[in-house]
Write a protein that holds these residues in place. Structure first.
Motif: not given
Length: 192
Positions: A44-45, A48-49, A51-52
């Motif tokens: 999940q991280t 997220r990274d 997407r960032e």
């Protein structure tokens, strides 16, 4: 989804070319974020990274940034350049040119032969565990004020403070932060 900001620039294919460069940079930066996980990262991280990374590119990459990046040369000092291939690809998509040095001595020689718009260095290179600082100290003592970024395994507050105290722009281990720092210094260095 990526959107092309400041698209009021008109020209034969410029907007399409800018969108392509933006997409290439976002894809490479997302790959770097996933390939360079921090300790104990979970899927999940990583997502997220990634997407960032896409958001960072969408926020920062404009026609002006592409023009500026396309005139920039960066010295990247790392004894393992394959570890940063995605980070370089993200910036190369915008037109940044890289010269690679595998050691402090090689970097010094390249700096004598050519001027650069920025320098990125890892920290430890055999036999010197603080080679990033060693190179920074050498170039600063020679009067060279080229923006210098340390891209290493730590971004602890202590390492960030030490890097700045020695004259670096900053210290990070995150591809998104590196991308932001490089684009920031290229703009300021070119304008200054």
């Amino acid at each position: 989804m990526l959107t092309w900001r400041n698209s009021h620039y008109k020209g034969a294919g410029f907007e399409a070319s800018g969108k392509r460069k933006q997409a290439e940079a976002a894809a490479a930066l997302a790959a770097a974020s996933v390939a360079r996980p921090e300790n104990g990262i979970v899927p999940q991280t990583a997502a997220r990274d990634a997407r960032e990374a896409v958001e960072v590119v969408a926020d920062l990459v404009t026609p002006r940034v592409i023009r500026r990046a396309g005139r920039s040369a960066v010295l990247w000092v790392d004894d393992r350049p394959a570890n940063n291939i995605h980070e370089r690809q993200a910036l190369e998509a915008l037109g940044v040119t890289f010269v690679i040095a595998l050691s402090t001595d090689e970097a010094i020689e390249k700096l004598k032969a050519q001027s650069f718009d920025a320098i990125i260095s890892d920290m430890g290179r055999p036999p010197d565990p603080q080679a990033g600082y060693t190179l920074l100290d050498k170039i600063r003592s020679s009067g060279d004020r080229t923006p210098y970024i340390i891209y290493a395994s730590s971004r602890s507050p202590e390492h960030q403070a030490e890097a700045r105290r020695r004259g670096a722009v900053g210290c990070t281990n995150r591809p998104n932060e590196l991308f932001e720092m490089v684009l920031s210094v290229l703009g300021k260095w070119r304008e200054g």
